[in-house]
Design an enzyme around this catalytic site. Sequence first.
Site, PDB file in Angstrom:
ATOM      1  N   ASP A 223       1.168  -1.255   0.263  1.00  0.00           N
ATOM      2  CA  ASP A 223       0.075  -0.001  -0.108  1.00  0.00           C
ATOM      3  C   ASP A 223       0.884   1.158   0.356  1.00  0.00           C
ATOM      4  O   ASP A 223       1.811   1.337   0.330  1.00  0.00           O
ATOM      5  CB  ASP A 223      -0.726   0.422   1.480  1.00  0.00           C
ATOM      6  CG  ASP A 223      -1.919   1.380   1.521  1.00  0.00           C
ATOM      7  OD1 ASP A 223      -1.470   1.907   1.083  1.00  0.00           O
ATOM      8  OD2 ASP A 223      -2.957   1.193   2.107  1.00  0.00           O
TER       9      ASP A 223
ATOM     10  N   TYR B 265      -5.648  15.798  -7.479  1.00  0.00           N
ATOM     11  CA  TYR B 265      -4.578  14.527  -7.912  1.00  0.00           C
ATOM     12  C   TYR B 265      -4.049  15.080  -8.887  1.00  0.00           C
ATOM     13  O   TYR B 265      -2.599  14.908  -8.947  1.00  0.00           O
ATOM     14  CB  TYR B 265      -5.700  13.974  -9.223  1.00  0.00           C
ATOM     15  CG  TYR B 265      -4.612  12.704  -9.067  1.00  0.00           C
ATOM     16  CD1 TYR B 265      -4.567  11.442  -9.572  1.00  0.00           C
ATOM     17  CD2 TYR B 265      -5.569  13.118 -11.217  1.00  0.00           C
ATOM     18  CE1 TYR B 265      -4.317  10.464  -9.870  1.00  0.00           C
ATOM     19  CE2 TYR B 265      -4.091  12.281 -12.399  1.00  0.00           C
ATOM     20  CZ  TYR B 265      -3.475  11.168 -11.606  1.00  0.00           C
ATOM     21  OH  TYR B 265      -3.556  10.035 -11.962  1.00  0.00           O
TER      22      TYR B 265
ATOM     23  N   ASN C 226       3.986   3.784 -10.865  1.00  0.00           N
ATOM     24  CA  ASN C 226       3.141   3.930 -10.680  1.00  0.00           C
ATOM     25  C   ASN C 226       1.941   3.659 -10.083  1.00  0.00           C
ATOM     26  O   ASN C 226       0.614   3.748 -10.646  1.00  0.00           O
ATOM     27  CB  ASN C 226       3.258   2.048 -12.073  1.00  0.00           C
ATOM     28  CG  ASN C 226       2.248   2.431 -12.702  1.00  0.00           C
ATOM     29  OD1 ASN C 226       1.216   2.940 -13.093  1.00  0.00           O
ATOM     30  ND2 ASN C 226       1.247   0.931 -12.066  1.00  0.00           N
TER      31      ASN C 226
ATOM     32  N   SER D 164       3.307  10.806 -13.595  1.00  0.00           N
ATOM     33  CA  SER D 164       2.370  11.897 -14.109  1.00  0.00           C
ATOM     34  C   SER D 164       1.319  12.076 -14.579  1.00  0.00           C
ATOM     35  O   SER D 164       0.286  10.666 -14.636  1.00  0.00           O
ATOM     36  CB  SER D 164       3.412  12.875 -14.068  1.00  0.00           C
ATOM     37  OG  SER D 164       2.506  14.379 -13.610  1.00  0.00           O
ATOM     38  N   SER D 165       0.583  13.077 -14.893  1.00  0.00           N
ATOM     39  CA  SER D 165      -0.268  12.791 -15.454  1.00  0.00           C
ATOM     40  C   SER D 165      -0.210  13.541 -17.273  1.00  0.00           C
ATOM     41  O   SER D 165       0.517  14.931 -16.512  1.00  0.00           O
ATOM     42  CB  SER D 165      -1.888  12.719 -14.905  1.00  0.00           C
ATOM     43  OG  SER D 165      -2.863  13.238 -15.422  1.00  0.00           O
TER      44      SER D 165
ATOM     45  N   LYS E 123       0.596  15.559  -8.942  1.00  0.00           N
ATOM     46  CA  LYS E 123       1.770  14.894 -10.409  1.00  0.00           C
ATOM     47  C   LYS E 123       2.627  15.615 -10.527  1.00  0.00           C
ATOM     48  O   LYS E 123       3.300  15.608 -11.550  1.00  0.00           O
ATOM     49  CB  LYS E 123       0.671  14.940 -11.600  1.00  0.00           C
ATOM     50  CG  LYS E 123      -0.831  13.422 -11.145  1.00  0.00           C
ATOM     51  CD  LYS E 123       0.653  12.060 -10.788  1.00  0.00           C
ATOM     52  CE  LYS E 123      -0.210  10.746 -10.870  1.00  0.00           C
ATOM     53  NZ  LYS E 123       0.756   9.468 -10.144  1.00  0.00           N
TER      54      LYS E 123
END
Length: 252
Positions: free
Chosen positions: A61, A157, A94, A143-144, A161
């Site tokens: 976790d 979120y 990830n 990242s995003s 990132k």
Amino acid sequence: MTRKIALITGASRGLGASTALHLAAQGVDIIGTYHSNLVEAQAVIREVEKLGGRAVMLPLDVGQSSRFGEFIAEVSEALRSTFSRSSFDFLINNAGIGLHVPFVDMHEAQFDQMVNIHLKGPYFLTQGLLPLIADEGRIINISSGLARFSMPGASAYAMMKGGVEVLTRYLALELGPRRIRVNTLAPGAIATDFSGGMVRDNPQVNQHIANDTALGRVGLPDDIGGAISMLLAEGSGWINGQRIEASGGVHL
């Protein structure tokens, strides 16, 4: 020739599983992590073995940094007992979860969960694993696209990132003496079960994103697994400290 070993967090499904299979196809062995679904994790092991590789799956976790010491000891034991090694070569940070909550409705507990999973987790897990990463190894932080463009409900979120992308640059600088390359891979919207399968299962969302993407569709897990394996290939060793977006050209 000694086979490379990659440690991939969140490797039992989605982008992590795709990455594991792409790397296995290139002759890389896998240490993966899963949160709770052992059945999915074992399925990835079988697929890696079909490709001629070896794989170990360990529970983790990433939001519970207090237990990283136990996990790192398990990694060390897996390296010794399964791979006859004392180090691994690639770390792919990830694992994560999605959260879509408008800024005005965000609760502190939700924000703290994002911090623990997406920012504190990769930071201290990477720190703890550094003694096990081989010199001249590679680290990829996921990242995003949301760290580049903005969409309602993604403030927390996307903030995390953005922090990961800054961390990548600092790691690349500070780990340079060990010749460890560190880069960010930023996916666009991908059709997985992430965020409840919103992109994969909602036709309106899927089409809206496809319409805003130069290549005319949303991403698939293999698009990202392929991009990560490319960044870990021998010819990419001079790429360091960079943010690379794999989004098909969304919101250009």
